[in-house]
Write a protein that holds these residues in place. Sequence first.
Motif, mmCIF file in Angstrom:
data_model
loop_
_atom_site.group_PDB
_atom_site.id
_atom_site.type_symbol
_atom_site.label_atom_id
_atom_site.label_comp_id
_atom_site.label_asym_id
_atom_site.label_seq_id
_atom_site.Cartn_x
_atom_site.Cartn_y
_atom_site.Cartn_z
ATOM 1 N N UNK A 1 -4.042 2.308 -68.866
ATOM 2 C CA UNK A 1 -3.545 3.324 -67.923
ATOM 3 C C UNK A 1 -4.285 3.235 -66.593
ATOM 4 N N UNK A 2 -3.514 3.016 -65.545
ATOM 5 C CA UNK A 2 -4.049 3.024 -64.188
ATOM 6 C C UNK A 2 -3.682 4.351 -63.542
ATOM 7 N N UNK A 3 -4.699 5.103 -63.132
ATOM 8 C CA UNK A 3 -4.482 6.413 -62.505
ATOM 9 C C UNK A 3 -4.741 6.270 -61.009
ATOM 10 N N UNK A 4 -3.686 6.465 -60.211
ATOM 11 C CA UNK A 4 -3.792 6.316 -58.756
ATOM 12 C C UNK A 4 -3.791 7.707 -58.117
ATOM 13 N N UNK A 5 -4.815 7.960 -57.332
ATOM 14 C CA UNK A 5 -4.913 9.233 -56.608
ATOM 15 C C UNK A 5 -4.615 8.985 -55.123
ATOM 16 N N UNK A 6 -3.789 9.854 -54.524
ATOM 17 C CA UNK A 6 -3.457 9.714 -53.107
ATOM 18 C C UNK A 6 -3.442 11.112 -52.468
ATOM 19 N N UNK A 7 -2.775 11.231 -51.308
ATOM 20 C CA UNK A 7 -2.829 12.494 -50.562
ATOM 21 C C UNK A 7 -1.459 13.079 -50.234
ATOM 22 N N UNK A 8 -0.432 12.623 -50.911
ATOM 23 C CA UNK A 8 0.947 13.074 -50.661
ATOM 24 C C UNK A 8 1.472 12.682 -49.293
ATOM 25 N N UNK A 9 0.689 11.915 -48.515
ATOM 26 C CA UNK A 9 1.107 11.470 -47.181
ATOM 27 C C UNK A 9 1.212 9.949 -47.125
ATOM 28 N N UNK A 10 0.473 9.278 -47.978
ATOM 29 C CA UNK A 10 0.422 7.812 -47.975
ATOM 30 C C UNK A 10 1.491 7.241 -48.900
ATOM 31 N N UNK A 11 2.252 6.294 -48.368
ATOM 32 C CA UNK A 11 3.245 5.577 -49.175
ATOM 33 C C UNK A 11 2.501 4.505 -49.980
ATOM 34 N N UNK A 12 2.670 4.509 -51.288
ATOM 35 C CA UNK A 12 1.920 3.587 -52.151
ATOM 36 C C UNK A 12 2.863 2.609 -52.841
ATOM 37 N N UNK A 13 2.494 1.345 -52.770
ATOM 38 C CA UNK A 13 3.217 0.283 -53.477
ATOM 39 C C UNK A 13 2.241 -0.458 -54.382
ATOM 40 N N UNK A 14 2.746 -0.938 -55.505
ATOM 41 C CA UNK A 14 1.965 -1.829 -56.378
ATOM 42 C C UNK A 14 2.746 -3.122 -56.493
ATOM 43 N N UNK A 15 2.186 -4.201 -55.948
ATOM 44 C CA UNK A 15 2.871 -5.487 -56.000
ATOM 45 C C UNK A 15 3.173 -5.854 -57.453
ATOM 46 N N UNK A 16 4.353 -6.393 -57.669
ATOM 47 C CA UNK A 16 4.871 -6.803 -58.976
ATOM 48 C C UNK A 16 5.352 -5.625 -59.824
ATOM 49 N N UNK A 17 5.061 -4.393 -59.353
ATOM 50 C CA UNK A 17 5.523 -3.209 -60.088
ATOM 51 C C UNK A 17 6.605 -2.478 -59.302
ATOM 52 N N UNK A 18 6.324 -2.234 -57.994
ATOM 53 C CA UNK A 18 7.346 -1.604 -57.171
ATOM 54 C C UNK A 18 6.778 -0.527 -56.262
ATOM 55 N N UNK A 19 7.675 0.154 -55.581
ATOM 56 C CA UNK A 19 7.310 1.211 -54.633
ATOM 57 C C UNK A 19 7.166 2.530 -55.397
ATOM 58 N N UNK A 20 6.037 3.188 -55.222
ATOM 59 C CA UNK A 20 5.766 4.420 -55.961
ATOM 60 C C UNK A 20 6.021 5.674 -55.126
ATOM 61 N N UNK A 21 6.025 5.526 -53.797
ATOM 62 C CA UNK A 21 6.274 6.676 -52.933
ATOM 63 C C UNK A 21 5.004 7.457 -52.627
ATOM 64 N N UNK A 22 5.192 8.725 -52.256
ATOM 65 C CA UNK A 22 4.058 9.595 -51.903
ATOM 66 C C UNK A 22 3.777 10.534 -53.069
ATOM 67 N N UNK A 23 2.522 10.779 -53.318
ATOM 68 C CA UNK A 23 2.155 11.630 -54.449
ATOM 69 C C UNK A 23 0.663 11.971 -54.347
ATOM 70 N N UNK A 24 0.255 12.925 -55.166
ATOM 71 C CA UNK A 24 -1.177 13.231 -55.238
ATOM 72 C C UNK A 24 -1.830 12.463 -56.378
ATOM 73 N N UNK A 25 -1.062 12.228 -57.435
ATOM 74 C CA UNK A 25 -1.577 11.424 -58.551
ATOM 75 C C UNK A 25 -0.421 10.841 -59.343
ATOM 76 N N UNK A 26 -0.567 9.611 -59.723
ATOM 77 C CA UNK A 26 0.460 8.952 -60.537
ATOM 78 C C UNK A 26 -0.246 8.072 -61.570
ATOM 79 N N UNK A 27 0.324 7.994 -62.763
ATOM 80 C CA UNK A 27 -0.245 7.196 -63.845
ATOM 81 C C UNK A 27 0.717 6.076 -64.224
ATOM 82 N N UNK A 28 0.179 4.886 -64.361
ATOM 83 C CA UNK A 28 0.957 3.716 -64.754
ATOM 84 C C UNK A 28 0.305 3.051 -65.961
ATOM 85 N N UNK A 29 1.093 2.640 -66.912
ATOM 86 C CA UNK A 29 0.588 1.863 -68.042
ATOM 87 C C UNK A 29 0.889 0.397 -67.768
#
Length: 206
Positions: free
Chosen positions: A137-165
């Motif tokens: 589990x990869x837990x990504x923390x952001x600020x709801x303002x930053x657009x987040x992408x994970x190469x080979x996984x895709x575009x995650x958008x804006x959020x405060x926290x997202x979890x990926x397995x």
Amino acid sequence: LKAKSLKPGAREAKEALARVDNAVRGIRIKTLIQKAQAAEQVEDWRSAGGHYANVLKLDSGNEIAQQGKERAHKYNRIFEKMQRFLNQPDALTSSKNLEIAATLVSEAQTINPKGTKFTQALEELEQRVVAARRPVRLIITSDNQTQVDVYRIGRLGRFSQKELDLKPGEYTVVGYRDGYQDVRQQVIIDPGQENLRVTIICKVKV
């Protein structure tokens, strides 16, 4: 030999020499097979294969040596491949190598009987293959303002926290926001690792 030197054409001397040669060859073959079998007992398949090959040079039709050479070659080939993976654990982060290792484990499981060293290598590689296939589990923390992408996984958008397995391997997480400098972070997920946390926030204005 002395009799032959006295009477070079003597049939008896030729026959006697042939019998001696056969006896000596038989002793050599027996000795080599004993050495090959002893090498197999200690799981030295490379040496065992060499001894069996030397038997076949003396007697190309020897079934014990033919079967032994094939068996030793198979054991040695599989064992050395398993050792290469065990000596380079990072190799299993590659999907291609992981599938090769899994196929190798399946082939090794069909080998019987298994010696101690062979069994230990097989069990360890099998455990590593299972761990490499288990998502982390990869837990990504952001600020709801930053657009987040994970190469080979895709575009995650804006959020405060997202979890990926995610499967073990190397990933690139990128954050971008209008008017701010992009941020990039390399994430390496090792097999068997616990939850991993990263923070991706664009903070530097441009």
